[in-house]
Design a protein around this motif. Structure first.
Motif: not given
Lengths: 324, 328
Positions: A216-218, B55, B57, B88, B101-104, B107, A236-237, A223-224, B96, A220-221
């Motif tokens: 999922q994107d979050f 990156m 990635l 990084r 989808m980029t924020l968990n 949390l 996170h996981l 990681r970024a 992105f 990857r984010f």
């Protein structure tokens, strides 16, 4: 608060429906009097006993008498032991509870790391071995696993005792064999035996969750952002995976208690599971009803705890509750 | 002075059973400090994979098989995973496409911000909290103290992208890679985000690599444009020149496809066909099957031909540029 009250009302309703079913069920199986009363007894003795147990009245009347007593906190008196059913159950409960807790502990502490491992390296040989093992855990009959455990660890290796509960230690006012070394040696095998099914389930759930969340994107984010791998996995996981795991573990706790029967029988563990099997054999209705009521209460309580844990882990649920 | 980011002949392939999928197939460009470089192309042109390659990635089965990436003169492919991690989110940040989808989801925003600071330097939770709160305020989030304690689902899409940008910029990066960050947003929100990034570029001298498929975003925003097609760069140049006088038929088609540039009532211009398979592309010009300028010479794969105002991977770039100048 409204939520909790609603849940309690639900619990009462379920317990009532269940008690009707048990009354009808036991009635359908046979007449307790036939089993309980000595065949040699005279007709007069027989009649007297039947009257004493209230078995001469129509079923619905017996039921309403039971309900009336229940309102006064009386769950009935065992036909066999001639003591309050609830007392007998509570005597046996700690042994079953500690077995179930130990099993859950084993399932979670071993299952989540193994599931993570298998999910993070889905193609590794070790992961495939873990998954194959979990299939075995699912599909081999539980009683057979128990016997094999005894054969291996008690008979062949002689590391652990064969049966029984062992000495009980006291800690913070609680009495349990978990608090003595000898007790732990006794509980190890039955707890593991009881845990196997759940362990396999936790491994598979954790693995499936990992495979689902990692792409999922979050992640990857995360990681970024330059987070360390450890934090990505364990914060996170894991926080995302815990939602289904908590549900299943919470729900199966009730199942573990209710169906510890097999394990308790194999390892001669003096818990409630053994009691209920014996009671069904002699149609000791008060014990069966009281036991099932206790199980209903346990299930409802667990559901409630799971829901509360849920809202702690998954904030989106909290909002929906508040929005209602 | 060397460029902030210099990519040369980058090749990122995905190793599939049917053969290598050459997502990025020999891409070169650079990003300077204080410059917004737009990387434009259709889906599948390799623009996102280029960003992820920088990156570090690219996950399995992807692999960087060739070329070099230099960031401030440093060879990125020579860095250890730990050194790359330290870079990084610190010197190179990325945002992105989908802010949903980029924020968990499980949390809190403050957790997700503070961890970004603490992954790169020793700082107390309290100091980190203050910095993060100020960062939220800077990207225009009202009541930041309160919002710090919120969960992502309590934000709208535009607000989430602001949060993501605030996180990306926390460590004051030298380079921001933005992978279509405004595609999922309303036009008005999009304009706000663009203005926000523009301000930050001017203020901090940050370099930006802005990946997009939307040429209308590029016009007023980027300094230079790189157009990608089928895993390679087909045109490059200053934004005004590329938009007003494209020198590659693909760029010409892209610009023609923007509805607002067409005459009302006239049929919308389109590029016929679709991107060729990334597994087997042959030796001809990759745009040839879709190109109305195509002729015999196009059987040879053209190099990137440099000119005074950029470069074009077309044998007939002068002819294309000439046509694009004439009113349609």
């Amino acid at each position: 608060m409204v939520f909790i009250i609603r849940r309690l009302l639900q619990a009462v309703l379920v317990a009532l429906v269940m008690s009707v079913l048990v009354f009808a069920g036991v009635f359908a199986i046979g007449n307790p009097a036939d089993i309980l009363i000595d065949p040699e007894a005279t007709q007069a003795e027989r009649l007297r006993l039947i009257q004493q147990l209230g078995l001469d009245r129509p079923l619905y009347e017996q039921y309403f008498i039971f309900l009336g007593n229940l309102l006064q906190g009386d769950f009935g008196t065992s036909f066999v032991f001639n003591r309050p059913a609830l007392h007998i159950i509570f005597e046996r409960m700690p042994a079953t509870l500690e077995l179930a807790f130990a099993a859950i502990f084993i399932a979670v502490v071993i299952g989540i790391p193994l599931g993570l491992w298998a999910g993070l390296r889905p193609n590794a040989v070790s992961s495939k071995a873990i998954m194959a093992g979990s299939i075995l855990g699912f599909s081999l009959p539980n009683f057979w696993q128990g016997i094999m455990l005894i054969l291996l660890f008690s008979v062949t290796l002689g590391w652990l005792p064969v049966t029984g509960r062992g000495p009980v230690g006291e800690f913070l006012g609680m009495r349990s064999s978990l608090f003595t070394l000898e007790g732990l040696r006794h509980i190890a095998l039955p707890a593991f035996n009881l845990a196997v099914g759940l362990l396999a389930l936790v491994i598979r759930l954790t693995r499936a969750g990992t495979l689902e969340v990692m792409p999922q994107d979050f992640i990857r984010f995360a990681r970024a952002k330059g987070l360390r791998e450890r934090r990505i996995i364990f914060i996170h996981l894991l926080r995302n995976i815990l939602i289904p795991v908590v549900t299943v573990v919470g729900m199966s706790f009730g199942g573990l208690i209710a169906f510890a029967v097999v394990t308790e029988t194999i390892f001669a563990w003096p818990g409630m599971g053994k009691l209920i099997i014996d009671s069904i054999n002699v149609l000791d209705r008060p014990i069966i009803v009281a036991y099932l009521m206790v199980i209903v209460v346990v299930f409802i309580t667990l559901n409630l705890i799971v829901d509360i844990l849920y809202s702690i882990i998954d904030p989106r649920i909290r909002l929906e509750e508040a929005g209602q | 002075m060397s460029a902030l980011l210099e990519i040369a002949d980058l090749q990122t392939h995905f190793l599939a059973e049917r053969g290598a999928v050459k997502a990025v197939d020999g891409v070169s460009f650079k990003v300077n400090r204080g410059e917004v470089l737009a990387v434009v192309g259709e889906s599948g042109s390799g623009k996102s994979v280029t960003g992820l390659s920088v990156m570090g990635l690219i996950g399995k089965p992807g692999k960087i098989v060739g070329g070099s990436m230099r960031f401030q003169g440093q060879d990125l492919s020579a860095l250890s995973p730990e050194a790359m991690r330290q870079l990084r989110g610190n010197r190179i940040a990325m945002i992105f496409q989908d802010p949903m989808m980029t924020l968990n989801p499980v949390l809190r925003v403050d957790t997700q911000m503070i961890e970004t600071l603490r992954a790169h330097r020793k700082i107390s939770r309290k100091d980190a909290w203050t910095i993060c709160r100020d960062a939220l305020a800077r990207v225009g989030i009202p009541a930041p103290d309160e919002r710090m304690r919120s969960y992502p689902h309590q934000f709208s899409g535009g607000m989430r992208q602001r949060v993501a940008i605030a996180i990306a910029l926390l460590n004051d990066p030298d380079l921001l890679i933005a992978d279509e960050p405004t595609t999922a947003l309303d036009v008005t929100i999009q304009a706000q985000i663009l203005a926000l990034v523009q301000g930050l570029v001017a203020e901090r001298g940050m370099g930006v690599m802005w990946v997009t498929h939307d040429l209308s975003v590029v016009a007023g925003f980027a300094d230079r444009v790189v157009v990608m097609y089928a895993g390679e760069v087909v045109e490059e140049g200053p934004v005004d020149r590329v938009i007003s006088r494209p020198a590659h038929p693909y760029t010409l088609g892209l610009i023609g496809s923007v509805p607002s540039r067409n005459k009302r009532g006239a049929p919308l211009m389109q590029i016929p066909g679709s991107t060729p398979s990334p597994v087997n592309r042959g030796t001809a010009c990759r745009f040839k099957p879709r190109c109305r300028f195509a002729r015999a010479k196009c059987e040879d794969h053209p190099p990137l031909i440099e000119s005074a105002t950029g470069a074009s991977r077309c044998w007939f770039h002068e002819e294309v540029a000439l046509e694009s100048r004439e009113p349609a």
